[in-house]
Design an enzyme around this catalytic site. Sequence first.
Site, PDB file in Angstrom:
ATOM      1  CG  ASN A  11      87.420  34.491 -67.331  1.00 34.03           C
ATOM      2  OD1 ASN A  11      87.677  33.363 -67.757  1.00 34.03           O
ATOM      3  ND2 ASN A  11      86.653  35.359 -67.982  1.00 34.03           N
ATOM      4  CD1 TRP A  12      93.403  31.952 -64.998  1.00 30.10           C
ATOM      5  CD2 TRP A  12      94.274  29.959 -65.543  1.00 30.10           C
ATOM      6  NE1 TRP A  12      94.396  31.670 -64.099  1.00 30.10           N
ATOM      7  CE2 TRP A  12      94.947  30.452 -64.399  1.00 30.10           C
ATOM      8  CE3 TRP A  12      94.642  28.714 -66.047  1.00 30.10           C
ATOM      9  CZ2 TRP A  12      95.986  29.744 -63.777  1.00 30.10           C
ATOM     10  CZ3 TRP A  12      95.670  28.002 -65.435  1.00 30.10           C
ATOM     11  CH2 TRP A  12      96.331  28.509 -64.311  1.00 30.10           C
ATOM     12  CE  LYS A  13      88.781  37.223 -70.200  1.00 33.31           C
ATOM     13  NZ  LYS A  13      88.691  38.523 -70.848  1.00 33.31           N
ATOM     14  CG  HIS A  95      82.983  36.884 -69.938  1.00 38.41           C
ATOM     15  ND1 HIS A  95      83.428  37.465 -71.103  1.00 38.41           N
ATOM     16  CD2 HIS A  95      83.827  37.288 -68.956  1.00 38.41           C
ATOM     17  CE1 HIS A  95      84.506  38.195 -70.820  1.00 38.41           C
ATOM     18  NE2 HIS A  95      84.764  38.110 -69.527  1.00 38.41           N
ATOM     19  CD  GLU A  97      86.272  37.672 -73.422  1.00 41.07           C
ATOM     20  OE1 GLU A  97      86.546  36.544 -72.972  1.00 41.07           O
ATOM     21  OE2 GLU A  97      86.931  38.700 -73.130  1.00 41.07           O
ATOM     22  CD  GLU A 165      83.904  40.874 -66.366  1.00 45.45           C
ATOM     23  OE1 GLU A 165      85.029  40.795 -65.873  1.00 45.45           O
ATOM     24  OE2 GLU A 165      83.493  40.122 -67.262  1.00 45.45           O
ATOM     25  N   GLY A 171      90.209  43.641 -71.127  1.00 40.72           N
ATOM     26  CA  GLY A 171      91.411  43.361 -71.907  1.00 40.72           C
ATOM     27  C   GLY A 171      91.996  44.566 -72.621  1.00 40.72           C
ATOM     28  CB  SER A 204      91.647  46.872 -67.473  1.00 39.90           C
ATOM     29  OG  SER A 204      91.536  46.560 -68.855  1.00 39.90           O
ATOM     30  N   GLY A 225      90.739  38.937 -65.617  1.00 40.87           N
ATOM     31  CA  GLY A 225      91.149  38.116 -66.750  1.00 40.87           C
ATOM     32  C   GLY A 225      92.665  38.007 -66.814  1.00 40.87           C
ATOM     33  N   GLY A 226      93.280  38.835 -67.643  1.00 38.90           N
ATOM     34  CA  GLY A 226      94.715  38.748 -67.918  1.00 38.90           C
ATOM     35  C   GLY A 226      95.587  38.657 -66.668  1.00 38.90           C
TER      36      GLY A 226
HETATM   37  P1  PGA Z   1      90.629  41.559 -68.084  1.00 37.89           P
HETATM   38  O1  PGA Z   1      89.332  40.620 -68.291  1.00 37.89           O
HETATM   39  O2  PGA Z   1      90.927  41.565 -66.618  1.00 37.89           O
HETATM   40  O3  PGA Z   1      91.712  40.885 -68.895  1.00 37.89           O
HETATM   41  O4  PGA Z   1      90.267  42.911 -68.599  1.00 37.89           O
HETATM   42  C1  PGA Z   1      88.277  40.652 -67.373  1.00 37.89           C
HETATM   43  C2  PGA Z   1      87.225  39.650 -67.765  1.00 37.89           C
HETATM   44  O5  PGA Z   1      86.943  39.473 -68.957  1.00 37.89           O
HETATM   45  O6  PGA Z   1      86.629  38.989 -66.883  1.00 37.89           O
END
Ligand code: PGA
Length: 244
Positions: A11-13, A95, A97, A165, A171, A204, A225-226
Amino acid sequence: MSDACKLAAGNWKMNGLRADLIEARALAESCAAMSCGVLLCPPATLISAMAEAVAGSKVMVGGQDCHANVSGAHTGDISAQMLADSGARYVILGHSERRADHAEQSADVAAKAQAAHSAGLVAIVCLGETEAERDAGQTLDVVLRQLRESLPEGAAAANTVIAYEPIWAIGTGRTPTLEQIAEVHDALRVNLPESAISLLYGGSVKPGNAAEIFAIANVDGALVGGASLKAADFGAIVAALDAA
Ligand code: PGA
Protein backbone atom coordinates in the site's frame (compact mmCIF):
# COMPACT_ATOMS: atom_id res chain seq x y z
CA MET A 1 -0.21 -20.27 6.74
CA SER A 2 -3.53 -21.89 5.80
CA ASP A 3 -4.84 -23.34 2.53
CA ALA A 4 -5.97 -19.89 1.37
CA CYS A 5 -4.06 -18.06 -1.38
CA LYS A 6 -0.88 -16.31 -0.26
CA LEU A 7 -0.76 -12.59 -1.02
CA ALA A 8 1.83 -9.88 -0.38
CA ALA A 9 0.07 -6.54 -0.89
CA GLY A 10 1.86 -3.19 -0.87
CA ASN A 11 0.00 0.00 0.00
CA TRP A 12 1.87 3.05 -1.26
CA LYS A 13 -0.68 5.40 0.42
CA MET A 14 -0.19 9.02 -0.76
CA ASN A 15 3.34 8.36 -2.00
CA GLY A 16 4.73 7.91 -5.48
CA LEU A 17 5.31 9.80 -8.71
CA ARG A 18 5.95 8.43 -12.19
CA ALA A 19 9.68 8.28 -11.42
CA ASP A 20 8.90 5.70 -8.71
CA LEU A 21 7.56 3.22 -11.25
CA ILE A 22 11.16 2.04 -11.41
CA GLU A 23 10.47 0.33 -8.06
CA ALA A 24 7.48 -1.53 -9.51
CA ARG A 25 9.59 -2.70 -12.46
CA ALA A 26 12.39 -3.83 -10.14
CA LEU A 27 9.86 -5.73 -8.00
CA ALA A 28 8.46 -7.42 -11.12
CA GLU A 29 11.95 -8.63 -11.98
CA SER A 30 12.79 -9.88 -8.50
CA CYS A 31 9.45 -11.69 -8.11
CA ALA A 32 9.43 -13.42 -11.48
CA ALA A 33 9.95 -16.88 -9.99
CA MET A 34 7.61 -16.50 -6.97
CA SER A 35 4.39 -18.45 -6.75
CA CYS A 36 2.56 -16.27 -4.18
CA GLY A 37 0.39 -13.33 -5.23
CA VAL A 38 2.15 -9.94 -5.40
CA LEU A 39 0.17 -6.71 -5.46
CA LEU A 40 1.04 -3.01 -5.43
CA CYS A 41 -1.60 -0.39 -4.66
CA PRO A 42 -0.21 2.98 -5.76
CA PRO A 43 -2.10 6.29 -5.68
CA ALA A 44 -4.88 6.39 -8.31
CA THR A 45 -2.78 8.70 -10.50
CA LEU A 46 -0.27 5.87 -11.09
CA ILE A 47 -2.57 2.86 -11.54
CA SER A 48 -2.70 2.94 -15.29
CA ALA A 49 1.02 3.67 -15.77
CA MET A 50 1.99 1.02 -13.21
CA ALA A 51 -0.29 -1.57 -14.84
CA GLU A 52 1.53 -0.92 -18.11
CA ALA A 53 4.96 -0.96 -16.42
CA VAL A 54 4.40 -4.42 -14.89
CA ALA A 55 2.27 -5.92 -17.68
CA GLY A 56 3.07 -9.59 -18.24
CA SER A 57 4.78 -9.94 -14.82
CA LYS A 58 3.66 -11.49 -11.50
CA VAL A 59 2.89 -8.05 -10.06
CA MET A 60 -0.78 -7.06 -9.94
CA VAL A 61 -2.05 -3.51 -9.38
CA GLY A 62 -4.81 -2.24 -7.10
CA GLY A 63 -6.48 0.92 -5.85
CA GLN A 64 -6.68 2.28 -2.29
CA ASP A 65 -10.37 3.23 -2.17
CA CYS A 66 -13.43 3.48 -4.39
CA HIS A 67 -16.85 5.11 -4.32
CA ALA A 68 -19.91 2.95 -3.72
CA ASN A 69 -21.61 4.21 -6.90
CA VAL A 70 -20.68 3.37 -10.48
CA SER A 71 -20.73 6.99 -11.68
CA GLY A 72 -22.36 10.33 -10.96
CA ALA A 73 -21.95 13.73 -9.31
CA HIS A 74 -19.22 12.88 -6.79
CA THR A 75 -16.41 15.34 -7.44
CA GLY A 76 -12.99 13.92 -6.70
CA ASP A 77 -14.18 10.35 -6.20
CA ILE A 78 -13.27 7.30 -8.27
CA SER A 79 -15.54 4.32 -8.95
CA ALA A 80 -14.55 0.66 -8.81
CA GLN A 81 -15.32 0.37 -12.50
CA MET A 82 -12.82 3.19 -13.21
CA LEU A 83 -10.15 1.38 -11.19
CA ALA A 84 -10.78 -1.81 -13.15
CA ASP A 85 -10.72 0.15 -16.40
CA SER A 86 -7.29 1.55 -15.40
CA GLY A 87 -5.82 -1.91 -14.91
CA ALA A 88 -6.54 -2.53 -11.21
CA ARG A 89 -7.56 -6.00 -10.05
CA TYR A 90 -7.87 -5.26 -6.32
CA VAL A 91 -8.96 -2.36 -4.14
CA ILE A 92 -8.09 -1.72 -0.49
CA LEU A 93 -11.24 -0.69 1.43
CA GLY A 94 -11.85 0.54 4.97
CA HIS A 95 -8.19 1.20 5.74
CA SER A 96 -7.98 2.78 9.19
CA GLU A 97 -6.64 5.98 7.61
CA ARG A 98 -9.83 6.17 5.48
CA ARG A 99 -11.97 5.36 8.52
CA ALA A 100 -10.18 8.12 10.50
CA ASP A 101 -9.65 10.81 7.82
CA HIS A 102 -12.98 10.39 6.03
CA ALA A 103 -15.20 9.05 8.83
CA GLU A 104 -15.86 5.85 6.87
CA GLN A 105 -18.13 3.48 8.76
CA SER A 106 -18.25 -0.27 8.28
CA ALA A 107 -21.56 0.08 6.39
CA ASP A 108 -19.80 2.41 3.91
CA VAL A 109 -17.04 -0.16 3.52
CA ALA A 110 -19.60 -2.90 2.79
CA ALA A 111 -21.24 -0.72 0.12
CA LYS A 112 -17.85 -0.03 -1.47
CA ALA A 113 -16.95 -3.72 -1.35
CA GLN A 114 -20.23 -4.50 -3.10
CA ALA A 115 -19.30 -1.99 -5.82
CA ALA A 116 -15.83 -3.51 -6.09
CA HIS A 117 -17.32 -6.99 -6.55
CA SER A 118 -19.72 -5.72 -9.21
CA ALA A 119 -16.75 -4.24 -11.09
CA GLY A 120 -14.87 -7.54 -10.91
CA LEU A 121 -12.33 -6.32 -8.34
CA VAL A 122 -11.14 -8.22 -5.28
CA ALA A 123 -11.85 -6.12 -2.17
CA ILE A 124 -9.17 -6.08 0.55
CA VAL A 125 -11.25 -5.17 3.59
CA CYS A 126 -9.24 -3.74 6.51
CA LEU A 127 -10.09 -4.24 10.18
CA GLY A 128 -8.26 -3.35 13.38
CA GLU A 129 -8.50 -2.08 16.92
CA THR A 130 -7.11 1.10 18.49
CA GLU A 131 -4.58 0.84 21.28
CA ALA A 132 -7.25 1.93 23.81
CA GLU A 133 -9.56 -0.86 22.61
CA ARG A 134 -6.76 -3.42 22.99
CA ASP A 135 -5.89 -2.14 26.46
CA ALA A 136 -9.56 -2.45 27.41
CA GLY A 137 -9.63 -6.10 26.27
CA GLN A 138 -12.03 -5.32 23.41
CA THR A 139 -9.88 -6.40 20.46
CA LEU A 140 -11.85 -9.48 19.39
CA ASP A 141 -15.22 -7.76 19.91
CA VAL A 142 -14.15 -4.78 17.79
CA VAL A 143 -12.55 -6.77 15.00
CA LEU A 144 -15.35 -9.35 14.71
CA ARG A 145 -17.97 -6.58 14.67
CA GLN A 146 -16.05 -4.79 11.90
CA LEU A 147 -15.89 -8.10 10.00
CA ARG A 148 -19.65 -8.64 10.31
CA GLU A 149 -20.52 -5.09 9.29
CA SER A 150 -17.91 -4.46 6.56
CA LEU A 151 -18.62 -7.45 4.29
CA PRO A 152 -21.42 -7.38 1.72
CA GLU A 153 -23.66 -10.28 0.67
CA GLY A 154 -21.72 -12.64 -1.55
CA ALA A 155 -18.28 -12.02 -0.02
CA ALA A 156 -16.21 -15.13 -0.79
CA ALA A 157 -12.63 -16.22 -1.39
CA ALA A 158 -12.83 -15.29 -5.07
CA ASN A 159 -13.68 -11.64 -4.42
CA THR A 160 -12.56 -10.77 -0.87
CA VAL A 161 -9.39 -10.63 1.23
CA ILE A 162 -9.33 -9.52 4.87
CA ALA A 163 -6.45 -7.49 6.34
CA TYR A 164 -6.11 -7.35 10.13
CA GLU A 165 -4.23 -4.15 10.91
CA PRO A 166 -4.02 -3.04 14.55
CA ILE A 167 -4.16 0.76 14.25
CA TRP A 168 -1.39 1.25 16.81
CA ALA A 169 0.96 -0.92 14.74
CA ILE A 170 0.55 1.03 11.48
CA GLY A 171 3.61 3.10 10.62
CA THR A 172 4.87 2.93 14.20
CA GLY A 173 7.48 0.17 14.05
CA ARG A 174 5.52 -1.61 16.80
CA THR A 175 3.90 -4.98 16.16
CA PRO A 176 1.69 -7.22 18.29
CA THR A 177 3.27 -10.36 19.70
CA LEU A 178 3.00 -13.42 17.48
CA GLU A 179 0.47 -14.82 19.99
CA GLN A 180 -1.66 -11.70 19.68
CA ILE A 181 -1.65 -11.90 15.88
CA ALA A 182 -2.49 -15.61 16.04
CA GLU A 183 -5.38 -15.00 18.45
CA VAL A 184 -7.06 -12.48 16.15
CA HIS A 185 -6.43 -14.46 12.95
CA ASP A 186 -7.78 -17.65 14.53
CA ALA A 187 -10.94 -15.80 15.58
CA LEU A 188 -11.33 -14.24 12.13
CA ARG A 189 -10.90 -17.58 10.33
CA VAL A 190 -13.83 -19.24 12.09
CA ASN A 191 -16.05 -16.22 11.50
CA LEU A 192 -15.40 -15.79 7.77
CA PRO A 193 -18.31 -16.29 5.37
CA GLU A 194 -15.99 -18.71 3.50
CA SER A 195 -12.98 -20.19 5.28
CA ALA A 196 -10.73 -20.00 2.20
CA ILE A 197 -10.75 -16.17 2.27
CA SER A 198 -7.12 -15.01 2.62
CA LEU A 199 -6.22 -13.29 5.91
CA LEU A 200 -3.42 -10.72 5.76
CA TYR A 201 -1.64 -9.17 8.71
CA GLY A 202 -0.69 -5.48 8.40
CA GLY A 203 1.20 -3.02 10.61
CA SER A 204 4.98 -2.47 10.55
CA VAL A 205 5.76 -5.59 8.52
CA LYS A 206 9.42 -5.43 7.50
CA PRO A 207 11.96 -7.82 5.93
CA GLY A 208 13.21 -8.56 9.47
CA ASN A 209 9.90 -9.72 10.97
CA ALA A 210 8.06 -11.08 7.91
CA ALA A 211 9.16 -14.72 8.18
CA GLU A 212 8.02 -15.14 11.80
CA ILE A 213 4.67 -13.49 11.04
CA PHE A 214 4.13 -15.72 7.97
CA ALA A 215 4.83 -18.79 10.09
CA ILE A 216 1.61 -18.13 12.09
CA ALA A 217 -1.09 -20.70 11.24
CA ASN A 218 -3.85 -18.40 9.96
CA VAL A 219 -1.71 -15.67 8.38
CA ASP A 220 -1.84 -15.91 4.57
CA GLY A 221 0.23 -12.83 3.77
CA ALA A 222 0.67 -9.17 4.57
CA LEU A 223 -0.57 -5.68 3.77
CA VAL A 224 2.58 -3.57 3.82
CA GLY A 225 2.83 0.22 3.89
CA GLY A 226 6.24 1.85 4.33
CA ALA A 227 8.27 -1.23 3.41
CA SER A 228 6.43 -1.62 0.09
CA LEU A 229 7.84 1.61 -1.37
CA LYS A 230 11.25 0.13 -2.12
CA ALA A 231 11.53 -2.98 -4.29
CA ALA A 232 14.46 -4.30 -2.23
CA ASP A 233 12.43 -4.29 1.02
CA PHE A 234 9.15 -5.46 -0.47
CA GLY A 235 10.91 -8.10 -2.56
CA ALA A 236 12.44 -9.52 0.63
CA ILE A 237 8.97 -9.68 2.24
CA VAL A 238 7.55 -11.40 -0.87
CA ALA A 239 10.42 -13.91 -0.77
CA ALA A 240 9.67 -14.64 2.91
CA LEU A 241 6.01 -15.26 2.03
CA ASP A 242 6.90 -17.46 -0.88
CA ALA A 243 9.12 -19.57 1.36
CA ALA A 244 6.55 -19.87 4.17
P1 PGA B 1 2.96 0.10 7.62
O1 PGA B 1 1.46 0.33 7.06
O2 PGA B 1 3.46 -1.17 6.99
O3 PGA B 1 3.73 1.31 7.15
O4 PGA B 1 2.87 0.00 9.10
C1 PGA B 1 0.59 -0.75 6.91
C2 PGA B 1 -0.72 -0.27 6.33
O5 PGA B 1 -1.20 0.82 6.69
O6 PGA B 1 -1.32 -0.96 5.48
